[in-house]
Design a protein around this motif. Sequence first.
Motif, PDB file in Angstrom:
ATOM      1  N   PRO A  17     -10.473  38.637 -17.860  1.00 25.50           N
ATOM      2  CA  PRO A  17     -11.081  38.933 -19.163  1.00 25.50           C
ATOM      3  C   PRO A  17     -12.596  38.745 -19.126  1.00 25.50           C
ATOM      4  CG  PRO A  17      -9.178  37.469 -19.395  1.00 25.50           C
ATOM      5  CD  PRO A  17      -9.486  37.555 -17.930  1.00 25.50           C
ATOM      6  N   ASP A  18     -13.308  39.654 -19.812  1.00 28.66           N
ATOM      7  CA  ASP A  18     -14.763  39.497 -19.909  1.00 28.66           C
ATOM      8  C   ASP A  18     -15.196  39.332 -21.362  1.00 28.66           C
ATOM      9  OD1 ASP A  18     -14.289  42.028 -20.841  1.00 28.66           O
ATOM     10  OD2 ASP A  18     -15.706  43.038 -19.498  1.00 28.66           O
ATOM     11  N   SER A  19     -14.233  38.990 -22.235  1.00 27.10           N
ATOM     12  CA  SER A  19     -14.535  38.711 -23.634  1.00 27.10           C
ATOM     13  C   SER A  19     -13.594  37.608 -24.109  1.00 27.10           C
ATOM     14  CB  SER A  19     -14.367  39.970 -24.496  1.00 27.10           C
ATOM     15  OG  SER A  19     -13.021  40.428 -24.443  1.00 27.10           O
ATOM     16  N   GLY A  20     -13.909  37.035 -25.270  1.00 30.04           N
ATOM     17  CA  GLY A  20     -13.116  35.932 -25.772  1.00 30.04           C
ATOM     18  C   GLY A  20     -13.438  34.645 -25.031  1.00 30.04           C
ATOM     19  N   THR A  21     -12.512  33.705 -25.084  1.00 36.49           N
ATOM     20  CA  THR A  21     -12.700  32.415 -24.410  1.00 36.49           C
ATOM     21  C   THR A  21     -11.446  32.074 -23.595  1.00 36.49           C
ATOM     22  OG1 THR A  21     -11.928  31.264 -26.403  1.00 36.49           O
ATOM     23  CG2 THR A  21     -14.318  31.526 -26.121  1.00 36.49           C
ATOM     24  N   PRO A  22     -11.167  32.860 -22.564  1.00 39.74           N
ATOM     25  CA  PRO A  22      -9.945  32.639 -21.790  1.00 39.74           C
ATOM     26  C   PRO A  22     -10.025  31.388 -20.922  1.00 39.74           C
ATOM     27  CG  PRO A  22     -11.302  34.285 -20.715  1.00 39.74           C
ATOM     28  CD  PRO A  22     -11.965  33.976 -22.030  1.00 39.74           C
ATOM     29  N   THR A  23      -8.855  30.900 -20.557  1.00 42.83           N
ATOM     30  CA  THR A  23      -8.734  29.849 -19.555  1.00 42.83           C
ATOM     31  C   THR A  23      -8.203  30.467 -18.275  1.00 42.83           C
ATOM     32  OG1 THR A  23      -8.346  28.070 -21.153  1.00 42.83           O
ATOM     33  CG2 THR A  23      -7.540  27.717 -18.909  1.00 42.83           C
ATOM     34  N   VAL A  24      -8.905  30.251 -17.171  1.00 47.31           N
ATOM     35  CA  VAL A  24      -8.517  30.793 -15.870  1.00 47.31           C
ATOM     36  C   VAL A  24      -8.355  29.630 -14.904  1.00 47.31           C
ATOM     37  CG1 VAL A  24      -9.210  32.260 -13.929  1.00 47.31           C
ATOM     38  CG2 VAL A  24      -9.671  32.987 -16.273  1.00 47.31           C
ATOM     39  N   VAL A  25      -7.285  29.678 -14.121  1.00 51.98           N
ATOM     40  CA  VAL A  25      -7.024  28.659 -13.111  1.00 51.98           C
ATOM     41  C   VAL A  25      -7.045  29.318 -11.743  1.00 51.98           C
ATOM     42  CG1 VAL A  25      -5.371  26.965 -12.243  1.00 51.98           C
ATOM     43  CG2 VAL A  25      -5.591  27.338 -14.713  1.00 51.98           C
ATOM     44  N   GLU A  26      -7.697  28.677 -10.795  1.00 49.87           N
ATOM     45  CA  GLU A  26      -7.661  29.130  -9.406  1.00 49.87           C
ATOM     46  C   GLU A  26      -6.929  28.100  -8.568  1.00 49.87           C
ATOM     47  OE1 GLU A  26     -10.447  30.558  -5.640  1.00 49.87           O
ATOM     48  OE2 GLU A  26     -11.399  29.657  -7.414  1.00 49.87           O
ATOM     49  N   GLY A  50      -6.024  18.859 -20.475  1.00 49.30           N
ATOM     50  CA  GLY A  50      -6.045  19.205 -21.889  1.00 49.30           C
ATOM     51  C   GLY A  50      -5.855  20.682 -22.157  1.00 49.30           C
ATOM     52  N   ILE A  51      -5.152  21.361 -21.265  1.00 46.95           N
ATOM     53  CA  ILE A  51      -4.932  22.802 -21.382  1.00 46.95           C
ATOM     54  C   ILE A  51      -3.449  23.065 -21.607  1.00 46.95           C
ATOM     55  CG2 ILE A  51      -5.072  25.020 -20.178  1.00 46.95           C
ATOM     56  CD1 ILE A  51      -7.412  23.815 -18.555  1.00 46.95           C
ATOM     57  N   ALA A  52      -3.117  23.898 -22.594  1.00 49.38           N
ATOM     58  CA  ALA A  52      -1.717  24.231 -22.861  1.00 49.38           C
ATOM     59  C   ALA A  52      -1.234  25.332 -21.924  1.00 49.38           C
ATOM     60  CB  ALA A  52      -1.545  24.650 -24.317  1.00 49.38           C
ATOM     61  N   ARG A  53      -1.888  26.488 -21.955  1.00 49.87           N
ATOM     62  CA  ARG A  53      -1.530  27.623 -21.107  1.00 49.87           C
ATOM     63  C   ARG A  53      -2.803  28.319 -20.648  1.00 49.87           C
ATOM     64  NH1 ARG A  53       3.829  29.607 -21.869  1.00 49.87           N
ATOM     65  NH2 ARG A  53       5.141  27.782 -22.261  1.00 49.87           N
ATOM     66  N   ALA A  54      -2.676  29.096 -19.584  1.00 48.42           N
ATOM     67  CA  ALA A  54      -3.819  29.842 -19.041  1.00 48.42           C
ATOM     68  C   ALA A  54      -3.581  31.337 -19.187  1.00 48.42           C
ATOM     69  CB  ALA A  54      -4.034  29.494 -17.571  1.00 48.42           C
ATOM     70  N   GLU A  55      -4.671  32.069 -19.453  1.00 52.05           N
ATOM     71  CA  GLU A  55      -4.571  33.528 -19.515  1.00 52.05           C
ATOM     72  C   GLU A  55      -4.439  34.151 -18.134  1.00 52.05           C
ATOM     73  OE1 GLU A  55      -5.462  32.385 -23.418  1.00 52.05           O
ATOM     74  OE2 GLU A  55      -6.554  31.808 -21.607  1.00 52.05           O
ATOM     75  N   ALA A  56      -4.934  33.468 -17.116  1.00 49.89           N
ATOM     76  CA  ALA A  56      -4.866  34.006 -15.754  1.00 49.89           C
ATOM     77  C   ALA A  56      -4.802  32.875 -14.747  1.00 49.89           C
ATOM     78  CB  ALA A  56      -6.072  34.902 -15.466  1.00 49.89           C
ATOM     79  N   VAL A  57      -4.007  33.093 -13.704  1.00 51.58           N
ATOM     80  CA  VAL A  57      -3.949  32.182 -12.556  1.00 51.58           C
ATOM     81  C   VAL A  57      -4.200  33.020 -11.316  1.00 51.58           C
ATOM     82  CG1 VAL A  57      -2.543  30.622 -11.177  1.00 51.58           C
ATOM     83  CG2 VAL A  57      -2.321  30.608 -13.673  1.00 51.58           C
ATOM     84  N   VAL A  58      -5.262  32.716 -10.599  1.00 51.24           N
ATOM     85  CA  VAL A  58      -5.577  33.440  -9.365  1.00 51.24           C
ATOM     86  C   VAL A  58      -5.355  32.499  -8.192  1.00 51.24           C
ATOM     87  CG1 VAL A  58      -7.223  34.921 -10.560  1.00 51.24           C
ATOM     88  CG2 VAL A  58      -8.039  32.866  -9.416  1.00 51.24           C
ATOM     89  N   THR A  59      -4.888  33.047  -7.078  1.00 56.16           N
ATOM     90  CA  THR A  59      -4.539  32.183  -5.954  1.00 56.16           C
ATOM     91  C   THR A  59      -5.047  32.740  -4.635  1.00 56.16           C
ATOM     92  OG1 THR A  59      -2.425  33.229  -5.361  1.00 56.16           O
ATOM     93  CG2 THR A  59      -2.385  31.648  -7.167  1.00 56.16           C
ATOM     94  N   SER A  60      -5.373  31.813  -3.755  1.00 51.47           N
ATOM     95  CA  SER A  60      -5.685  32.143  -2.355  1.00 51.47           C
ATOM     96  C   SER A  60      -4.771  31.339  -1.443  1.00 51.47           C
ATOM     97  CB  SER A  60      -7.155  31.840  -2.051  1.00 51.47           C
ATOM     98  OG  SER A  60      -8.012  32.637  -2.819  1.00 51.47           O
ATOM     99  N   LEU A  61      -3.580  31.067  -1.904  1.00 53.65           N
ATOM    100  CA  LEU A  61      -2.631  30.268  -1.127  1.00 53.65           C
ATOM    101  C   LEU A  61      -2.085  31.081   0.049  1.00 53.65           C
ATOM    102  CD1 LEU A  61      -0.646  28.726  -4.130  1.00 53.65           C
ATOM    103  CD2 LEU A  61      -2.494  27.667  -2.820  1.00 53.65           C
TER     104      LEU A  61
END
Length: 217
Positions: free
Chosen positions: A49-58, A118-129
């Motif tokens: 996302p490039d708008s709003g206030t998303p939470t992203v996890v890597e 303190g995060i409930a859910r994330a809009e995106a999870v990206v991985t390099s596993l």
Amino acid sequence: MTSRITSGRVHDHRSGWAFLCRAVRRPHLFGSPAPSGRLLAAQLASLLPDSGTPTVVELGAGTGALTARIHERLPAGSRLLAIELDEVLAAHLAARLPGVDVRQGDAERLPALLSEAGIARAEAVVTSLPWTLLPGHRRDAVLDAIAAALTPEGMATAVLTRTALPTRARELRRACAARCAEVETMPVVWRNLPPAVLVVARRPRPTAVHQPDARAS
């Protein structure tokens, strides 16, 4: 056990050298001999996302080859949580990108790590596993953790190198499809070392019951 990594002084190693040193010491935890390249990072960032206030996890942030580009992409007010299992790489990343919330921890504990942050859910999870190196039960546990951590319209990505065994790559796609309503493979980024593709999974299935894949030991 997890811990938040605070920025501080580290030895002035280049990120690629730090990554290679850890990959040599712990090869079972790395799916590539080098960090993701700029073109792959740009392709991945363009999906976020490039708008709003998303939470992203890597997950598997390493030395930050993807993290820096993700951080640049996200709009003001967003939150980026970078999780890395290797303590040396986590410290390196925190020193390199002090504006990113870096935490040392295991990807299988993703919902707990989010709760601690303190995060409930994330809009995106990206991985390099190193997906194709993981035993089937470990892969499934991480995918279940990702599905549980995403919002209903959330997205997860996985990097697959072209050197991965085709059967393992197919198993990963099947496992993603069992957990998400939509799965697609992006065009190959040939100018990456090694060449790689992104597998993108969207809209996690909230009630799916996942059985271990006997073909992926």
